[in-house]
Each structure stands twice: as structure tokens, then as C-alpha cells.
Design an enzyme around this catalytic site. Structure first.
Site, PDB file in Angstrom:
ATOM      1  N   SER A  87      24.831 -27.328  -4.484  1.00 30.48           N
ATOM      2  CA  SER A  87      24.739 -28.155  -3.286  1.00 30.48           C
ATOM      3  C   SER A  87      26.120 -28.619  -2.814  1.00 30.48           C
ATOM      4  CB  SER A  87      23.787 -29.320  -3.563  1.00 30.48           C
ATOM      5  OG  SER A  87      23.462 -30.028  -2.391  1.00 30.48           O
ATOM      6  N   ASP A 112      14.932 -23.624   1.755  1.00 33.31           N
ATOM      7  CA  ASP A 112      15.721 -24.749   1.249  1.00 33.31           C
ATOM      8  C   ASP A 112      15.344 -25.995   2.044  1.00 33.31           C
ATOM      9  OD1 ASP A 112      17.861 -26.640   0.786  1.00 33.31           O
ATOM     10  OD2 ASP A 112      18.994 -24.984  -0.082  1.00 33.31           O
ATOM     11  N   HIS A 123      15.805 -26.008  -2.834  1.00 33.89           N
ATOM     12  CA  HIS A 123      17.208 -26.351  -3.035  1.00 33.89           C
ATOM     13  C   HIS A 123      17.577 -26.350  -4.521  1.00 33.89           C
ATOM     14  CE1 HIS A 123      20.960 -27.850  -1.463  1.00 33.89           C
ATOM     15  NE2 HIS A 123      20.937 -28.914  -2.239  1.00 33.89           N
TER      16      HIS A 123
END
Length: 482
Positions: free
Chosen positions: A262, A352, A396
């Protein structure tokens, strides 16, 4: 009373969600349109909410923007189900997050908690889990004082590096080096977490577990104070320092492989851009679910009791990850839209729930290769054969246990720390699995549980702002747009 979610009750809706998500996002890459979808309110997972008996909870969450109230509601959600297999986990997550129209992330998290895909081990609620988070593997105060630092790394590792604003002792203390670390006998791997997280818990049930003991990897991880919620420019200082420090303490000109998740990928790219010394100390960069162009869904996480969804104050790093932030614009204008080191990006197209757009050449994770260092952009659903588990729903956090993602990390490490090469791995065989070999149901559940914990940290973080932090002088901020 706990029960498994009936597959038949969800099966029909899952197929529709998957097909609809692909159809809508594939033809609609305009960031403004994606943002509009991301801010739409309303209930999600209606069938699942009914099965779990969470209808009233979802309505309450959909009607409030107060962080404290949201946390109280989420604390009251107890698991109503027990996943018994990896296919069930994937199907359930898809039923929650896989709708064609993204909706209120907090209602989604309530569904996730109720479906037994959260971190509520031992009956603890999110507040209790967060209170214990900084113990042990997530410590930001580690004692790292080896005497064999082969070259200076502070206040500067080389001419041309940006200045540090954080004292060296604090930068060094954020690096957690396990007792098994060999200080150069094996290639060091730096694990960098994302927003609202710490490296220990992010990677403990997935990539760190798999890499520990490997002859090609010696993992350490970063625990940045504030959980990567503060100024991303400052977070990047921790990355830049850790790269040069690890290379120096390992001696023999040891290079570091960086694996991020991330925001960790975005901040690593910032470190490469403004601390040029780091580039020569990194063999390979493998960002998982990165957002090099930010995300058009960032605003959906900004809330307060007096605002509409998307219009309230946010953590500094969240504002900086908005698609059109000054942080993103500055990075890309300075050359950060292209790789500085051999880079393999690993991300989930369409699905995501945090970063969008994330498909094709417009994906936020997509890096260019203007410097010719080698870039491989791997969108899981475009590489895995259609219909295979690996081409299905991964969110994610899900990319941290994706079998293809792990295989390419290992491939890059095994081949001198260059880019991962899809042609060197068994794509069909890997994509026939739901998770990387060596990971089981417990690991997948722990990784999926990162999202509820991250949202809990966001709801409790004290530093909220309406505007992003000013660009540091060294970054040569873009001219004012006003």
C-alpha cells in the site's frame, strides 16, 4: 451461535458481482467517475447482511459520520460465522467488497467482522486489539546498535540526498531486526507497511512468514511511529534511512530488496526520488497493492460528525494519497512516475477496495520504465488464467497472500534481486491455488483482518486535517495552482 455461510445462498449473487465489476470498471477508467462510485452511500451485501442478522447495524453505520460512534458500532459486531475453507473466504470477501458500485467501507467492515473474517481472536473488539498493537513485533522503539556500520548514513548517506527532519535514533528504532537476522550472510529484505498499519502485523501471516528461513531472503520490517498516518514525506524518511542503514550494517556492499504494501510503495518511491543514495543500495523493489498515483477513493475515508462522507478531516497521509494531491503531483513531476530500480508491481485489478483505478495502464500501481532499469507491472487477474482461483477476487490486503505475488517475490530474490519474471514461474499451477503454498486458512484470515484493524486505527487517530501537509522545500514543490 456460530455457523458457516451457506454457499448456495451466495452463489448466484457472487457471479453477478464479479461480472458487473469487470464490466463497469473495464469501460470506465475516468478517475472522476470512479470517485463518484466510491462515494455512493447505501447498504452493501444485502443478502449477506440478512444471513448474518446485521441489518440494523448496517443501517446505523450508513447513517452516521461520527468516528467515535462508528467505532462503538464496529466494536459491538461479533462473529456470526466461521469460514471453513479458503474458497469460502474468497467468496465471502467478494460478496462484501466485489459489488460494481463501491459503497460505505465501514458497513463493509461490519459485514467482514460478522462473517468471521476479522481479527477478533479471543473475543477482543477493535479497541482492545488496537490498544495492544504496539507490543512485540510492532514496536517503534527497537534497540539497533550494531558496531559494524561500514559507512555513514546520517545526517546524509551521500551528496544530493534530502535532509532528514527526524532524529537518527528515532529512525533507527523503527527498524525491527529479528534475532535470526544474519547481517549480510543472506540478502536483507526490508518490509514496509501501509497506511494505518505496522510492519510486524502486516507481514507476519504472509510474506514474512514465507520468506523467513529462505536462503535468498533475510526479512526485517519497519514500524513507523503513528502507523504511517502522519506526513508521508516523513514516513519516507524512515524508508530512506532503513535502506542505507541495513545496507551499511550488512557490509560487503550488501544491497537490500524492498517489499512494500500500500502506501509503503508510494513512500519508497518518494525515498528513491529524493534520497538518490538509496537507489544503488537496492537490488529490487516489489510493491504489493501500491498507489503511485494515489487513489480516487481517499476522500471516502474522511469523515466527522459535522460533515458528509468525503468532506471531513483526514489523516495527513490519506489526504496526500488523494489522486490529485500535491504529494502525488510533486512525486510524478520529479520523475517518480518511472522506476529507479528494478521493480515488480503486484496488484489486484478491479477489486481493490482502497486503491482505484487499479486496472490497465491507468492503474495507480502502474510504473513506467523511462530509465530502463526494468519494470514488470503484474495485475493478477490479467495474468492468471480466466476462471482460476488466482484470477478471482483479491482485495487490497489479499494480494499479500496471492500465490503469484509470492512466487514473483521469490523469483526476483532468486535471480539476483532483479525483477520477477512471469515466464519463469508456473502461472497455471500457482493460480490454481487461493493462497501461496505454505499459507493456510488461519494466515489468510489474519491477513484479511488487516483491513478492519486499519479502519479502527483511522477512527482513533488524533491528527486530522482538512489540507495536506506542505511540500518539503527539498522536493521543489510545484507552482501554486491558485
Amino acid at each position: 451461535m456460530r455457523f458457516s455461510i451457506p454457499h448456495l445462498a451466495l452463489g448466484a449473487s457472487l457471479a453477478v458481482h464479479s461480472a458487473a465489476a469487470r464490466a463497469v470498471v473495464a469501460v470506465d477508467e475516468d478517475p472522476a467517475a470512479v470517485q463518484t462510485r466510491g462515494l455512493v452511500g447505501g447498504l452493501v451485501g444485502g443478502a449477506l447482511g440478512t444471513v448474518l442478522g446485521l441489518g440494523d447495524v448496517l443501517k446505523q453505520l450508513d447513517q452516521t459520520r461520527d468516528p467515535g460512534t462508528i467505532l462503538d458500532i464496529l466494536n459491538g459486531v461479533k462473529p456470526r460465522a466461521t469460514p471453513t475453507s479458503l474458497p469460502e473466504v474468497q467468496e465471502t470477501l467478494q460478496s462484501i467488497y466485489g459489488a460494481a458500485t463501491p459503497t460505505n467501507l465501514f458497513t463493509n467492515v461490519a459485514l467482514q467482522l460478522g462473517a468471521g473474517l476479522g481479527p477478533q481472536e479471543g473475543g477482543k473488539d477493535l479497541t482492545s486489539i488496537i490498544a495492544e498493537l504496539l507490543d512485540g513485533e510492532n514496536s517503534v522503539d527497537n534497540s539497533n546498535n550494531p558496531t559494524n556500520v561500514s559507512r555513514p548514513v546520517y545526517p546524509s548517506a551521500a551528496a544530493g540526498d534530502a535532509p532528514f527532519s527526524v532524529p537518527e535514533a528515532q529512525l533507527r528504532a523503527a527498524i525491527q531486526i529479528p534475532p535470526s537476522f544474519t547481517f549480510g550472510a543472506k540478502p536483507p529484505v526490508l518490509l514496509v507497511p501501509g497506511t494505518w498499519s505496522y510492519g510486524g502485523s502486516v507481514f507476519g501471516a504472509n510474506l514474512r512468514k514465507l520468506l523467513t528461513g529462505s536462503p535468498h531472503a533475510d526479512p526485517v520490517w519497519l514500524n513507523v511511529p503513528g502507523g504511517m498516518m502522519r506526513d508521508a514525506q516523513v514516513n519516507s524518511e524512515y524508508v530512506a534511512y532503513a535502506i542505507n542503514y541495513l545496507s551499511a550494517v550488512c557490509g560487503n556492499n550488501s544491497n537490500v530488496t524492498v517489499v512494500s504494501w500500500s502506501q509503503g510503495g508510494l513512500d519508497t518511491q518518494w525515498a528513491f526520488t529524493f534520497w538518490p543514495s538509496t537507489r544503488a543500495r537496492v537490488s529490487s523493489f516489489l510493491p504489493v497493492s501500491p498507489d503511485f498515483r494515489g487513489t480516487v477513493l481517499a476522500n471516502a475515508l474522511c469523515l466527522s460528525a459535522d460533515s458528509e462522507l468525503g468532506l471531513g478531516p483526514c489523516d495527513p497521509a490519506v489526504i496526500q494519497q488523494e489522486h490529485a494531491s500535491r504529494y502525488i503531483e510533486t512525486l510524478r513531476a520529479a520523475g517518480g512516475d518511472s522506476a529507479y530500480v528494478p521493480t515488480t508491481t503486484l496488484y489486484s485489478g478491479f477489486f481493490d477496495e482502497i486503491v482505484q483505478p487499479q486496472h490497465g495502464a491507468e492503474a495507480s500501481a502502474y510504473l513506467l520504465d523511462a530509465r530502463g532499469v526494468g519494470v514488470v507491472n503484474v495485475e493478477a487477474q490479467s495474468v492468471c488464467p480466466p476462471g482460476s482461483p488466482g484470477a478471482g477476487f483479491y482485495g487490497h490486503a489479499g494480494m499479500l497472500y496471492h500465490p503469484l505475488a509470492y512466487a514473483l517475490v521469490v523469483d526476483a530474490l532468486a535471480h539476483g534481486g532483479r525483477t520477477g519474471d512471469v515466464s519463469r514461474v508456473d502461472v497455471a499451477g500457482l493460480c490454481s491455488h487461493y493462497a501461496a503454498p505454505g499459507l493456510g486458512l488461519e494466515d489468510v484470515l489474519a491477513t484479511a483482518g488487516l483491513i478492519p484493524v486499519a479502519l479502527g486505527l483511522m477512527l482513533t487517530s488524533p491528527d486530522k486535517r482538512l489540507v495536506e501537509p506542505p511540500i518539503m522545500p527539498y522536493a521543489k514543490a510545484l507552482p501554486s495552482r491558485e
